[in-house]
Structures are given as structure tokens and as C-alpha cells.
Design an enzyme around this catalytic site. Structure first.
Site, PDB file in Angstrom:
ATOM      1  N   ASP A 134       5.996   3.924   1.178  1.00  0.00           N
ATOM      2  CA  ASP A 134       5.134   4.358   2.274  1.00  0.00           C
ATOM      3  C   ASP A 134       3.825   4.878   1.674  1.00  0.00           C
ATOM      4  OD1 ASP A 134       4.397   5.283   4.909  1.00  0.00           O
ATOM      5  OD2 ASP A 134       5.023   7.289   4.296  1.00  0.00           O
ATOM      6  N   LEU A 135       2.828   5.105   2.522  1.00  0.00           N
ATOM      7  CA  LEU A 135       1.554   5.639   2.056  1.00  0.00           C
ATOM      8  C   LEU A 135       1.403   7.130   2.369  1.00  0.00           C
ATOM      9  CD1 LEU A 135      -1.062   2.820   2.828  1.00  0.00           C
ATOM     10  CD2 LEU A 135      -0.296   3.607   0.598  1.00  0.00           C
ATOM     11  N   GLY A 159       2.924   2.479   8.488  1.00  0.00           N
ATOM     12  CA  GLY A 159       2.588   2.291   9.892  1.00  0.00           C
ATOM     13  C   GLY A 159       1.126   1.977  10.105  1.00  0.00           C
ATOM     14  N   ASP A 216       8.777   9.369   3.725  1.00  0.00           N
ATOM     15  CA  ASP A 216       8.818  10.763   4.171  1.00  0.00           C
ATOM     16  C   ASP A 216       9.013  10.932   5.659  1.00  0.00           C
ATOM     17  OD1 ASP A 216       6.086   9.820   4.740  1.00  0.00           O
ATOM     18  OD2 ASP A 216       5.705  11.913   5.249  1.00  0.00           O
TER      19      ASP A 216
END
Length: 264
Positions: A8-9, A43, A211
Site C-alpha cells: 500500500d502507499l 486506493g 495499514d
């Protein structure tokens, strides 16, 4: 050693300043030189991801919009799934979206609308073209509907969506104040599974970092899942057995990769 790494970022690979630090970039390059497949799973809109990763100069596959879009490392589109137009038309009505900043994710842009009851915050992130009203949008070509707002109000919107559309859509949170809606079955885990199958890589050989609640399916799918020290408490409660990788603002992902590669 891992055959693939998916991360994820926000709250994961990026630091508090929403950047990829030099230390993390060097770690990713070290992984790439060892033949490890690198994948961003977020996302965010693909244009945001390309901007954030442009300086890396690495072949990275992109899972964006929570899995509604998958791009190969060469930039070609591998997978796309939109919400049904009639579902979008339900989701964008003011009585449902009241109290939120609503955004529609299309391939080439994002459209946003501030609904009654939502107060713009200082430093509100730019979420695309601002419109006074989106209730007449056709609903065509929309990969995701995002509602930004207070968690209590988002919980009401979520309950309304589930009552109206049930399992016809996928609903998740990337952050406590970001409620995200995609087509049924769309999530990072499904997108990652499809991408790795194309590569001939077993999920058991993949590490994944996240997260937020929108990372749950991805972490459940892989053989080496890691949740960040700063993870949403709801994710921690959902996946209590998943090991912790450290804090995103302390290069937790990079440190875990270096440990696996015996670089520390």
C-alpha cells in the site's frame, strides 16, 4: 526470499510527508535487482501513483482504485472493472451523500462535489474537478465512489448503501474518514491474485504490507503479510495474527524488506 512484494502507499510505503524516502527507494531498487516483482496496491488514482513513483525508475505493476484498475509495469492496462451505472446513480444522490465530500474516480480524472453538512477543512486534498452538483451524472465509467467525512456520518452512509445495494457493491475504508465503494468482488486481494497468476508467482511467495481495512483481503491472500505499527485498529482486530512491520514514518516497509534480503 520473496518472489513478489505488494505494498500500500498511504500509511505504509509513504512517510508522513507522503513521499518515498531515499532509504525506501534504495531498498526497492535492491529488491528489484534480485528479481523480485514489485507491486503498488492502493486506493489512489493511477495518475497519483505514477506521479509518486516516477523518480524510482523501476518496473512496478500498479493496482489502483482498490483493485478496480491493474496496470502492468510497462504501463499497459491489464484489468478494469467499473461500478454498474445504475448503482452509481444511487450512490451519488444528495440525500445519501449528505455530509460528505464525494468523489467519482474515472479513468482520466476525478470529479468531486461538496454536499450539505460537510465543512471543507484547511489543506483539504485536491480530489479532482469540483462540481456544484453531480446528481445527474450518467454513472458510466466510474471505477469508485469515495466519500470523505466524519466517521460517524460515514457509518450512516455505509449503512444506507448496504441497505439499498447489499452485496451488489464492495464497501471498504482506506482511512477512517474515507469510505470507498467499488463493484462487487473488487478488492486489492483479488487484483493481486489475478496479477500474480499472470506472472506465474504463487501467492505463498508474496509479501504484502498495509495499514487500512482496504488492505485486509490482500493481507489474507499472501504467504507473508505484514500490517503497519500505525495500522487502523479495526484491521489489527480483524487480523490479529498478522505480524507488525514497523511504523510508516520510520520506513517500516523498507526495514522489513532489508531484513528478508539480509541487508541489515
Amino acid at each position: 526470499m520473496y518472489a513478489a512484494i505488494a505494498t500500500d502507499l498511504d500509511g505504509t510505503l509513504l512517510d508522513a510527508g507522503e513521499t518515498i524516502t531515499t532509504f525506501t527507494a534504495e531498498t526497492l531498487r535492491a529488491a528489484a535487482t534480485r528479481g523480485i516483482e514489485l507491486i503498488i496496491a492502493t486506493g489512489r488514482h493511477v495518475r497519483d501513483v505514477r506521479r509518486l513513483t516516477a523518480d524510482l525508475g523501476l518496473p512496478i505493476s500498479l493496482i489502483t482504485t482498490n483493485g478496480a484498475r491493474v496496470h502492468d509495469s510497462d504501463g499497459s492496462l491489464l484489468f478494469a472493472e467499473n461500478l454498474a451505472a445504475d448503482h452509481v446513480r444511487t450512490l451519488i444522490q444528495p440525500e445519501l451523500a449528505r455530509g460528505s465530500l464525494m468523489s467519482l474516480y474515472l479513468d482520466d480524472r476525478r470529479l468531486s462535489c461538496v454536499h450539505e453538512g460537510y465543512e471543507l477543512r484547511e489543506g483539504e486534498p485536491e480530489l479532482g474537478e469540483r462540481h456544484a452538483d453531480l446528481s445527474q451524472h450518467s454513472g458510466e465509467g466510474v471505477a469508485k465512489v469515495l466519500y470523505t467525512g466524519r466517521p460517524a456520518r460515514l457509518a450512516e452512509i455505509e449503512a444506507n448503501i448496504r441497505q439499498r445495494l447489499g452485496e451488489q457493491v464492495a464497501v471498504t475504508y482506506s482511512q477512517p474518514d474515507y469510505l470507498e465503494v467499488m463493484a462487487a468482488g473488487v478488492n486489492k486481494g483479488q487484483a493481486l491474485s489475478s496479477l500474480l497468476a499472470r506472472r506465474g508467482i504463487d501467492l505463498a511467495q508474496c509479501a504484502a504490507f498495509g495499514d487500512g481495512l482496504n488492505d485486509a483481503e490482500m493481507l489474507q491472500a499472501v504467504g507473508h503479510p505484514f500490517r503497519m505499527a500505525n495500522a487502523n485498529p479495526r484491521l489489527t482486530a480483524l487480523l490479529p495474527g498478522v505480524p507488525e512491520a514497523g511504523h510508516h514514518d520510520e520506513a517500516g516497509v523498507a526495514h522489513q524488506i532489508r531484513k528478508a534480503l539480509a541487508l541489515i
